[in-house]
Design a protein around this motif. Structure first.
Motif, mmCIF file in Angstrom:
data_model
loop_
_atom_site.group_PDB
_atom_site.id
_atom_site.type_symbol
_atom_site.label_atom_id
_atom_site.label_comp_id
_atom_site.label_asym_id
_atom_site.label_seq_id
_atom_site.Cartn_x
_atom_site.Cartn_y
_atom_site.Cartn_z
ATOM 1 N N UNK A 1 1.500 -11.823 -7.794
ATOM 2 C CA UNK A 1 0.140 -12.103 -7.349
ATOM 3 C C UNK A 1 -0.280 -11.153 -6.232
ATOM 4 N N UNK A 2 0.653 -10.890 -5.302
ATOM 5 C CA UNK A 2 0.364 -9.919 -4.241
ATOM 6 C C UNK A 2 0.037 -8.554 -4.838
ATOM 7 N N UNK A 3 0.841 -8.136 -5.798
ATOM 8 C CA UNK A 3 0.628 -6.838 -6.436
ATOM 9 C C UNK A 3 -0.747 -6.787 -7.095
ATOM 10 N N UNK A 4 -1.076 -7.829 -7.838
ATOM 11 C CA UNK A 4 -2.366 -7.866 -8.528
ATOM 12 C C UNK A 4 -3.522 -7.836 -7.527
ATOM 13 N N UNK A 5 -3.373 -8.574 -6.427
ATOM 14 C CA UNK A 5 -4.445 -8.627 -5.431
ATOM 15 C C UNK A 5 -4.662 -7.275 -4.757
ATOM 16 N N UNK A 6 -3.566 -6.593 -4.441
ATOM 17 C CA UNK A 6 -3.691 -5.284 -3.792
ATOM 18 C C UNK A 6 -4.312 -4.276 -4.757
ATOM 19 N N UNK B 1 1.864 2.499 -8.431
ATOM 20 C CA UNK B 1 0.885 3.562 -8.163
ATOM 21 C C UNK B 1 0.038 3.831 -9.395
ATOM 22 N N UNK B 2 0.671 3.881 -10.565
ATOM 23 C CA UNK B 2 -0.070 4.146 -11.800
ATOM 24 C C UNK B 2 -1.056 3.022 -12.095
ATOM 25 N N UNK B 3 -0.676 1.792 -11.800
ATOM 26 C CA UNK B 3 -1.580 0.670 -12.038
ATOM 27 C C UNK B 3 -2.750 0.690 -11.057
ATOM 28 N N UNK B 4 -2.499 1.119 -9.819
ATOM 29 C CA UNK B 4 -3.601 1.293 -8.865
ATOM 30 C C UNK B 4 -4.592 2.321 -9.409
ATOM 31 N N UNK B 5 -4.076 3.453 -9.858
ATOM 32 C CA UNK B 5 -4.948 4.517 -10.376
ATOM 33 C C UNK B 5 -5.703 4.030 -11.612
ATOM 34 N N UNK B 6 -5.032 3.359 -12.537
ATOM 35 C CA UNK B 6 -5.673 2.881 -13.759
ATOM 36 C C UNK B 6 -6.792 1.893 -13.442
ATOM 37 N N UNK B 7 -6.543 1.003 -12.462
ATOM 38 C CA UNK B 7 -7.569 0.033 -12.078
ATOM 39 C C UNK B 7 -8.775 0.730 -11.456
ATOM 40 N N UNK B 8 -8.510 1.749 -10.651
ATOM 41 C CA UNK B 8 -9.612 2.537 -10.073
ATOM 42 C C UNK B 8 -10.386 3.237 -11.173
ATOM 43 N N UNK B 9 -9.649 3.844 -12.096
ATOM 44 C CA UNK B 9 -10.309 4.564 -13.189
ATOM 45 C C UNK B 9 -11.221 3.641 -13.987
ATOM 46 N N UNK C 1 -7.890 -2.021 -4.192
ATOM 47 C CA UNK C 1 -8.096 -0.575 -4.327
ATOM 48 C C UNK C 1 -9.232 -0.294 -5.309
ATOM 49 N N UNK C 2 -9.258 -1.015 -6.420
ATOM 50 C CA UNK C 2 -10.315 -0.811 -7.404
ATOM 51 C C UNK C 2 -11.682 -1.150 -6.819
ATOM 52 N N UNK C 3 -11.748 -2.228 -6.048
ATOM 53 C CA UNK C 3 -13.015 -2.622 -5.424
ATOM 54 C C UNK C 3 -13.490 -1.573 -4.425
ATOM 55 N N UNK C 4 -12.567 -0.992 -3.665
ATOM 56 C CA UNK C 4 -12.938 0.039 -2.703
ATOM 57 C C UNK C 4 -13.458 1.283 -3.413
ATOM 58 N N UNK C 5 -12.805 1.676 -4.498
ATOM 59 C CA UNK C 5 -13.255 2.856 -5.240
ATOM 60 C C UNK C 5 -14.635 2.627 -5.840
ATOM 61 N N UNK C 6 -14.852 1.436 -6.392
ATOM 62 C CA UNK C 6 -16.170 1.124 -6.953
ATOM 63 C C UNK C 6 -17.240 1.161 -5.868
ATOM 64 N N UNK C 7 -16.907 0.656 -4.683
ATOM 65 C CA UNK C 7 -17.856 0.693 -3.566
ATOM 66 C C UNK C 7 -18.157 2.128 -3.167
ATOM 67 N N UNK D 1 1.906 2.314 -1.090
ATOM 68 C CA UNK D 1 2.154 2.888 -2.413
ATOM 69 C C UNK D 1 3.411 3.751 -2.390
ATOM 70 N N UNK D 2 3.593 4.500 -1.323
ATOM 71 C CA UNK D 2 4.789 5.337 -1.174
ATOM 72 C C UNK D 2 6.049 4.497 -1.048
ATOM 73 N N UNK D 3 5.932 3.306 -0.478
ATOM 74 C CA UNK D 3 7.087 2.410 -0.352
ATOM 75 C C UNK D 3 7.622 2.012 -1.722
#
Length: 377
Positions: A151-156, A211-219, A160-166, A185-187
């Protein structure tokens, strides 16, 4: 231009435009993201807008803002570092983007989560937990924070996706994900801090999954032509010999899932750009990132400054830094080892640095003085 100039050499290559996804950048100079801590309440003010606009007006092709925290309660922890969520904060950032555009520039916010490096009890959410992939500190200490749940992973990822959309909504030209220097992300990418036994730990590809899931969600949250940059590093804060990849093959295994997820350009952070990354080749980290992914890359690390004094000496010991010849940097750029050059302390010192370099007025450049850290020059 005097032949004796410490920065002598042709700079025409820096003036060439480059297009990354849907954005054409007028030249190859990037302002490196540098935390300035001048945004009380996380809100960038008119002084911050003017600070960035001065660099844009002087010819910086692309400005990366200082790191700005995403809207997850555990992301930040310092009141005067800007955030990228909230009505007032985003209004401040819109004013920054508008000022840079009015000056003729391009700008991307760097979005950021501290992870295990968040100070316990940090503002504005003192009760938010310190989190990381395994709850392990950068020094290897277990129990330094909470190991992230799914859940923490999904929320974070959502933050990131919300910030990119903004960022796209309020008029920025792209977004950069901070995946370097030992932050969250580096951790996940580093074996010392990622001891997970699930799909996010173990192999190189598994460690890159977050990291890849963060990027995919942003995309998925932005338009197809909105550029997504990803900053990564081998070194970590106070752990300068750390490495996420020991060989080019390991680097390829880490970066390929990110490229496939939608990264348009990799910003390869090194302390000294001229240091080869792997034995048997002169390529630096940005050069290798370009070679193994085929994506555009940005190099960074003491550009224009002497090699004996790096950012640690200047930021924490108050030392200056002498000028360094740019000829080898320009030769590498001409050879297409990398595509853009990020400049940090030199631009912090002198808002006219880009104008001087692009015009060949290299004899007007000054060595870095740590006094420049005190104000938004």
């Amino acid at each position: 231009m005097p032949a004796s100039s410490p920065l002598s050499g042709a700079t025409e290559i820096l003036s060439r435009p480059v297009t990354i996804n849907g954005l054409t950048i007028p030249n190859r100079i990037v302002m490196s993201p540098m935390t300035r801590m001048h945004s009380p309440g996380g809100i960038p003010g008119e002084n911050v807008a003017s600070y960035y606009a001065r660099r844009a007006a002087a010819g910086v092709g692309l400005i990366m803002t200082e790191g700005t925290f995403v809207g997850h309660e555990s992301a930040g922890g310092m009141d005067n570092i800007p955030v990228f969520h909230g009505e007032q904060q985003l209004a401040g950032w819109k004013a920054v983007a508008d000022a840079v555009h009015a000056a003729g520039g391009r700008i991307m916010p760097q979005i950021w989560h501290l992870g295990i490096m968040r100070p316990a009890g940090g503002t504005p959410y003192p009760h938010a937990p310190v989190i990381g992939p395994s709850g392990i500190g950068l020094d290897g200490t277990e129990g330094a924070g909470k190991a992230m749940t799914q859940q923490d992973i999904d929320d974070v990822i959502a933050s990131f996706a919300e910030a990119a959309a903004a960022a796209e909504r309020i008029g920025f030209d792209g977004v950069e994900v901070h995946g370097a220097h030992g932050f969250l992300i580096d951790q996940f990418l580093w074996t010392r801090t990622n001891r997970r036994a699930d799909a996010y730990g173990g192999t190189l590809t598994a460690r890159a999954k977050f990291a890849a899931e963060v990027v995919a969600a942003i995309r998925d949250s932005v338009s197809r032509k909105f550029p997504v940059h990803f900053r990564f590093s081998q070194w970590k804060n106070v752990h300068h010999d750390a490495r996420i990849a020991e060989t080019p093959q390991e680097l390829e295994a880490i970066l390929t899932p990110l490229a496939e997820a939608g990264v348009d350009a990799f910003h390869a952070s090194t302390r000294r750009y001229w240091v080869p990354e792997f034995a048997g080749s002169s390529l630096n980290l940005a050069g290798w990132a370009k070679k193994v992914t085929g994506k555009h890359t940005v190099t960074v690390g003491s550009v224009g400054l002497g090699g004996g004094t790096d950012y640690i000496d200047t930021l924490f010991q108050g030392k200056g830094a002498a000028l360094r010849n740019l000829d080898d940097l320009l030769d590498r750029l001409e050879a297409q080892e990398f595509d853009l050059v990020a400049v940090g302390r030199s631009l912090l010192q002198d808002p006219l640095w880009a104008a001087k370099v692009l015009a060949g007025r290299l004899d007007e450049l000054n060595p870095f003085d740590a006094a420049a850290l005190a104000t938004l020059t």
